[in-house]
Write a protein that holds these residues in place. Structure first.
Motif, PDB file in Angstrom:
ATOM      1  N   ALA A 189     -40.989  45.287   9.998  1.00 15.97           N
ATOM      2  CA  ALA A 189     -42.161  46.157  10.117  1.00 15.97           C
ATOM      3  C   ALA A 189     -42.782  46.028  11.506  1.00 15.97           C
ATOM      4  O   ALA A 189     -43.190  47.030  12.112  1.00 15.97           O
ATOM      5  N   THR A 190     -42.834  44.809  12.025  1.00 15.07           N
ATOM      6  CA  THR A 190     -43.412  44.592  13.360  1.00 15.07           C
ATOM      7  C   THR A 190     -42.539  45.255  14.422  1.00 15.07           C
ATOM      8  O   THR A 190     -43.029  45.861  15.359  1.00 15.07           O
ATOM      9  N   ARG A 191     -41.236  45.135  14.264  1.00 11.58           N
ATOM     10  CA  ARG A 191     -40.291  45.734  15.211  1.00 11.58           C
ATOM     11  C   ARG A 191     -40.389  47.260  15.170  1.00 11.58           C
ATOM     12  O   ARG A 191     -40.281  47.932  16.194  1.00 11.58           O
TER      13      ARG A 191
ATOM     14  N   LYS B 163     -45.796  45.650   4.520  1.00 13.41           N
ATOM     15  CA  LYS B 163     -44.681  45.517   5.454  1.00 13.41           C
ATOM     16  C   LYS B 163     -43.858  46.802   5.554  1.00 13.41           C
ATOM     17  O   LYS B 163     -42.669  46.773   5.857  1.00 13.41           O
ATOM     18  N   ALA B 164     -44.505  47.923   5.341  1.00 13.01           N
ATOM     19  CA  ALA B 164     -43.791  49.199   5.418  1.00 13.01           C
ATOM     20  C   ALA B 164     -43.394  49.518   6.850  1.00 13.01           C
ATOM     21  O   ALA B 164     -44.122  49.191   7.794  1.00 13.01           O
ATOM     22  N   THR B 165     -42.233  50.103   7.029  1.00 14.62           N
ATOM     23  CA  THR B 165     -41.854  50.702   8.324  1.00 14.62           C
ATOM     24  C   THR B 165     -42.201  52.182   8.185  1.00 14.62           C
ATOM     25  O   THR B 165     -43.350  52.493   7.877  1.00 14.62           O
ATOM     26  N   ASP B 166     -41.228  53.083   8.381  1.00 15.63           N
ATOM     27  CA  ASP B 166     -41.509  54.474   8.030  1.00 15.63           C
ATOM     28  C   ASP B 166     -41.297  54.690   6.545  1.00 15.63           C
ATOM     29  O   ASP B 166     -41.477  55.766   6.017  1.00 15.63           O
TER      30      ASP B 166
ATOM     31  N   THR C 272     -47.608  29.585  10.856  1.00 13.71           N
ATOM     32  CA  THR C 272     -46.818  29.733   9.626  1.00 13.71           C
ATOM     33  C   THR C 272     -46.739  31.212   9.256  1.00 13.71           C
ATOM     34  O   THR C 272     -47.513  32.032   9.764  1.00 13.71           O
ATOM     35  N   GLY C 273     -45.831  31.521   8.364  1.00 10.90           N
ATOM     36  CA  GLY C 273     -45.716  32.890   7.868  1.00 10.90           C
ATOM     37  C   GLY C 273     -47.023  33.361   7.260  1.00 10.90           C
ATOM     38  O   GLY C 273     -47.422  34.518   7.422  1.00 10.90           O
ATOM     39  N   LEU C 274     -47.724  32.459   6.580  1.00 10.66           N
ATOM     40  CA  LEU C 274     -48.997  32.837   5.959  1.00 10.66           C
ATOM     41  C   LEU C 274     -50.054  33.114   7.029  1.00 10.66           C
ATOM     42  O   LEU C 274     -50.834  34.061   6.905  1.00 10.66           O
ATOM     43  N   ASP C 275     -50.072  32.296   8.096  1.00  9.15           N
ATOM     44  CA  ASP C 275     -51.002  32.552   9.217  1.00  9.15           C
ATOM     45  C   ASP C 275     -50.765  33.953   9.771  1.00  9.15           C
ATOM     46  O   ASP C 275     -51.712  34.688  10.076  1.00  9.15           O
ATOM     47  N   LEU C 276     -49.483  34.297   9.932  1.00 12.07           N
ATOM     48  CA  LEU C 276     -49.122  35.600  10.487  1.00 12.07           C
ATOM     49  C   LEU C 276     -49.643  36.722   9.593  1.00 12.07           C
ATOM     50  O   LEU C 276     -50.223  37.705  10.057  1.00 12.07           O
ATOM     51  N   GLU C 277     -49.449  36.556   8.276  1.00 13.68           N
ATOM     52  CA  GLU C 277     -49.868  37.587   7.322  1.00 13.68           C
ATOM     53  C   GLU C 277     -51.383  37.748   7.322  1.00 13.68           C
ATOM     54  O   GLU C 277     -51.898  38.857   7.295  1.00 13.68           O
ATOM     55  N   ARG C 278     -52.100  36.631   7.344  1.00 16.87           N
ATOM     56  CA  ARG C 278     -53.569  36.686   7.367  1.00 16.87           C
ATOM     57  C   ARG C 278     -54.040  37.401   8.625  1.00 16.87           C
ATOM     58  O   ARG C 278     -54.942  38.237   8.586  1.00 16.87           O
ATOM     59  N   ALA C 279     -53.413  37.057   9.769  1.00 15.06           N
ATOM     60  CA  ALA C 279     -53.806  37.685  11.030  1.00 15.06           C
ATOM     61  C   ALA C 279     -53.551  39.188  10.971  1.00 15.06           C
ATOM     62  O   ALA C 279     -54.351  39.987  11.454  1.00 15.06           O
ATOM     63  N   LYS C 280     -52.448  39.580  10.343  1.00 12.75           N
ATOM     64  CA  LYS C 280     -52.149  41.004  10.227  1.00 12.75           C
ATOM     65  C   LYS C 280     -53.194  41.712   9.376  1.00 12.75           C
ATOM     66  O   LYS C 280     -53.537  42.868   9.624  1.00 12.75           O
ATOM     67  N   ARG C 281     -53.718  41.011   8.370  1.00 14.79           N
ATOM     68  CA  ARG C 281     -54.761  41.629   7.542  1.00 14.79           C
ATOM     69  C   ARG C 281     -56.056  41.779   8.331  1.00 14.79           C
ATOM     70  O   ARG C 281     -56.807  42.721   8.115  1.00 14.79           O
ATOM     71  N   VAL C 282     -56.327  40.838   9.231  1.00 15.29           N
ATOM     72  CA  VAL C 282     -57.559  40.893  10.013  1.00 15.29           C
ATOM     73  C   VAL C 282     -57.436  41.912  11.143  1.00 15.29           C
ATOM     74  O   VAL C 282     -58.292  42.777  11.304  1.00 15.29           O
ATOM     75  N   TYR C 283     -56.351  41.814  11.947  1.00 22.59           N
ATOM     76  CA  TYR C 283     -56.236  42.658  13.142  1.00 22.59           C
ATOM     77  C   TYR C 283     -55.400  43.900  12.917  1.00 22.59           C
ATOM     78  O   TYR C 283     -55.320  44.760  13.782  1.00 22.59           O
ATOM     79  N   GLY C 284     -54.722  43.931  11.800  1.00 22.04           N
ATOM     80  CA  GLY C 284     -53.831  45.061  11.536  1.00 22.04           C
ATOM     81  C   GLY C 284     -52.559  44.986  12.368  1.00 22.04           C
ATOM     82  O   GLY C 284     -51.794  45.938  12.448  1.00 22.04           O
TER      83      GLY C 284
ATOM     84  N   PRO D 174     -41.136  48.793  19.113  1.00 24.78           N
ATOM     85  CA  PRO D 174     -39.667  48.769  19.274  1.00 24.78           C
ATOM     86  C   PRO D 174     -39.204  47.915  20.456  1.00 24.78           C
ATOM     87  O   PRO D 174     -38.046  47.499  20.494  1.00 24.78           O
ATOM     88  N   GLU D 175     -40.097  47.626  21.413  1.00 28.96           N
ATOM     89  CA  GLU D 175     -39.706  46.831  22.579  1.00 28.96           C
ATOM     90  C   GLU D 175     -39.742  45.334  22.262  1.00 28.96           C
ATOM     91  O   GLU D 175     -39.284  44.516  23.055  1.00 28.96           O
ATOM     92  N   LEU D 176     -40.287  44.977  21.125  1.00 30.28           N
ATOM     93  CA  LEU D 176     -40.433  43.560  20.761  1.00 30.28           C
ATOM     94  C   LEU D 176     -39.067  42.917  20.487  1.00 30.28           C
ATOM     95  O   LEU D 176     -38.232  43.475  19.788  1.00 30.28           O
TER      96      LEU D 176
END
Lengths: 394, 243
Positions: free
Chosen positions: A243-245, A50-53, A185-197, A249-251
């Motif tokens: 991190a997503t924002r 979940k790093a930003t810069d 769910t938050g876990l679904d989101l995290e898993r998806a981030k691991r798959v799609y980046g 930045p437009e999100l």
């Protein structure tokens, strides 16, 4: 202290179990690490960075690092898809293991060496991490050189690190999880981030433009008998949102909350950053309706004027809490250690929270109650220290 | 060395919320609120009269009894119980609202509800329209006859009143017999086709209970007792409440 000949079983290969196993192995103890699933890392390995810069100290990379430590540690013998069936004796103990019935996830031929070629996709297929690859043969089965078959094991102590289950939102039906595609769910989101980046809407794989997080889903709930704060959901949701924002930045992100749990020692700065880049609404919405284009329409009360508002979000993330493991009652009975009223393993000594009522049996991580990744690692370190102290006496 | 302990003022004043807590099992969980606002997100009356369920409960908790027991918002609540259904702490906000209604002088309560309750107390029908048992019987028999003749497939259909020993006792919203008599028929048809043994009662057939919405406990009890007693007298096994 001479612990050269000592042997300890760690039940559960999530972040707490791996940490306890590695700490013990580093101190010269032989460790049998038993994991019910077909991979190491538990839920913690399914969370994305979940790093930003800059690093947000979420602990996700710490899990990867610990997994790498464990597979590189010869004193740790790994049992996958295995569970403890019986624990006999008063120390030493004879632990009988049996197959849990879990199998490695099927993997298509393209991923035969896919951990190098396409680590993200193949990691999602098996064990969420390239480090888990060592446990499998090219044909998909376990590699017997790395994964021990269930057997009877003599040990001097046992660490229970069986973890938690994420709250199942079906128990709060107005959120309509599983019925409305873009409620996750938050876990679904995290898993998806691991798959799609990256963050994706389940319905069409598109990047959302407007996103909502709903906090305290399943925690602090008298109706369900879950009065506890799960402690991990504010940190994972806010860090994930930030991190997503940062990446997009437009999100447009809204966080619905009742109050916010502290995350780290630099929390005030972090929270201020969050408040500047996202909208915080101190009301929990309850009803979710699907619009024709896959949006999620919900109603909530605006704080400023106390009037009801309806808004449509592309993606709604339910920040689900930490619940006691489904196996806890059976495990507690088999191990002869009790459960607390909330369903986590009882920790009768407030000043030594890794001790159980049975000498030689210890608890680590979320098996004993809700905590974050770093909290679980600290708890496992304490348990390992308590085990070493016990072994010195034994 | 030690200073004298500070003494707090006299006994805590008993508030409206304390009184309601005493009435309810588990105190209605009224002091468990985490102010999450799920109640206000789901409530159809949120925002009316500058009020919402979360605010109402907070004001009660703060002892703002005067405001709580005079806010007209309590009469805009439909008693749908959505707030307690979505509340993670299962807080009985509907009962708090109900008791706030009961704190109003009877004559100051909303005219529509008050008038309907008073009508129901006029005769044994328990009807908010004030319809007498004889008028009800006349309408039911008239409509039944009309449909039996016009629709031969329902020539055998029944709509009994005071049938001894019927299995089901059915009540009826009293608007239908007075203003929309044709609306009585669909349910009769269903019961007929399902082969159900049922009856209306000449007493207590009025299904709506405005005295409950008026928070007039004695009148509510009177109406409920009247209809249930009649169902017992007829020997009915099941009371079918259509409201």
């Amino acid at each position: 202290m001479n612990s050269q000949t000592k042997k300890v079983m760690v039940i559960g290969g999530g972040i707490a179990g791996m940490t306890a196993a590695w700490e013990l192995a580093r101190a010269g103890v032989e460790v049998a690490l038993v994991e019910k699933a077909a991979f190491l890392g538990g839920y913690s390995i399914q969370y994305a960075c979940k790093a930003t810069d800059q690093c947000q100290q979420c602990g996700a990379c710490g899990v990867e690092k610990m997994l790498a430590n464990v597979i590189g540690e010869p004193r740790i013998r790994v049992y996958l898809a295995a569970e403890a069936a019986a624990v006999a004796g008063d120390g030493p103990f004879t632990v009988t293991l049996r197959a849990s019935g879990n199998q490695p996830e099927a993997i298509d031929a393209a991923c035969g060496k896919g951990y190098e070629k396409d680590p993200a996709a193949c990691a999602a297929a098996r064990g969420y991490s390239i480090h888990n690859a060592v446990f499998y043969k090219a044909d998909g089965g376990f590699d017997p050189r790395r994964v021990a078959a269930p057997e009877s094991v003599e040990v001097d102590a046992v660490v229970v690190a069986t973890g938690f289950v994420p709250f199942n939102p079906d128990e709060k039906p107005t959120y309509r999880y599983r019925q409305v595609a873009n409620v996750v769910t938050g876990l679904d989101l995290e898993r998806a981030k691991r798959v799609y980046g990256d963050v994706r809407r389940p319905s069409d794989g598109a990047l959302p433009k407007k996103m909502a997080f709903i906090q305290c889903v399943g925690s602090r709930d008298e109706r369900l008998g879950h009065l506890w704060c799960s402690q991990a959901c504010c940190p994972y949701a806010l860090r994930s949102a930030l991190a997503t924002r940062f990446k997009h930045p437009e999100l447009d992100i809204t966080v619905f909350y009742m109050d916010i749990q502290n995350t780290t020692n630099s929390f005030d700065t972090f929270y201020e950053q969050c408040r500047q880049s996202m909208r915080f609404v101190r009301t929990i919405p309850v009803d979710m309706y699907e619009t024709e284009d896959g949006g999620v329409r919900t109603r909530f009360m605006a704080e400023e004027d106390g009037l009801p508002v309806e808004e449509i979000f592309d993606l709604v993330v339910l920040s689900v809490g930490i619940m006691p493991g489904n196996d806890n009652p059976a495990l507690a009975e088999m191990l002869g250690i009790g459960l607390g009223a909330e369903g986590f393993f009882a920790r009768p000594d407030l000043l030594n929270t890794s001790a159980t009522v049975r000498n030689g049996l210890f608890v680590a991580g979320t098996a004993g109650g809700p905590m974050t990744i770093s909290g679980s690692m600290a708890s496992a370190g304490q348990s390992a220290a308590a085990v070493l102290q016990y072994l010195g006496r034994a | 060395m030690s200073e004298e302990a500070i003494k707090l003022g006299g006994k805590k004043k008993s508030t409206f919320m304390d009184k309601v807590k005493e009435l309810l099992p588990e105190g209605g969980n009224l002091n468990l609120c985490l102010t999450c606002g799920a109640c206000s997100s789901g409530c159809p009356a949120t925002g009316l009269e500058g009020m919402d369920p979360r605010k109402f409960l907070r004001m009660a908790a703060l002892g703002m009894d005067e405001e709580i027991t005079t806010s007209p918002w309590v009469w805009m609540c439909t008693m749908c119980q959505r707030c307690i259904y979505v509340c993670p702490m299962k807080i009985d906000i509907p009962q708090l609202v109900y008791n706030a209604r009961a704190a109003w002088p009877r004559e100051k309560r909303p005219k529509g509800i008050l008038g309907s309750c008073d009508m129901a107390l006029r005769n044994e029908s328990g009807s908010a329209m004030g319809t007498s048992p004889d008028d009800f019987r006349f309408v039911v028999e008239d409509v039944l006859e009309e449909y039996r003749e016009a629709q031969p497939e329902f020539a055998e259909m029944q709509a009994p009143i005071d049938k001894q020993g019927a299995e089901f006792f059915l009540n009826q919203n009293s608007r239908e017999p007075v203003t929309e008599p044709d609306e009585l028929v669909p349910l009769w048809k269903i019961l007929h086709l399902a082969g159900i043994d049922w009856t209306y009662g000449s007493k207590g057939w009025g299904g709506e209970n405005y005295c409950m919405f008026l928070a007039d406990d004695d009148a509510w009890k009177h109406l409920a007792t009247n209809t249930v007693q009649h169902a017992d007298e007829l020997g009915c096994k099941v009371y079918l409440n259509t409201e």
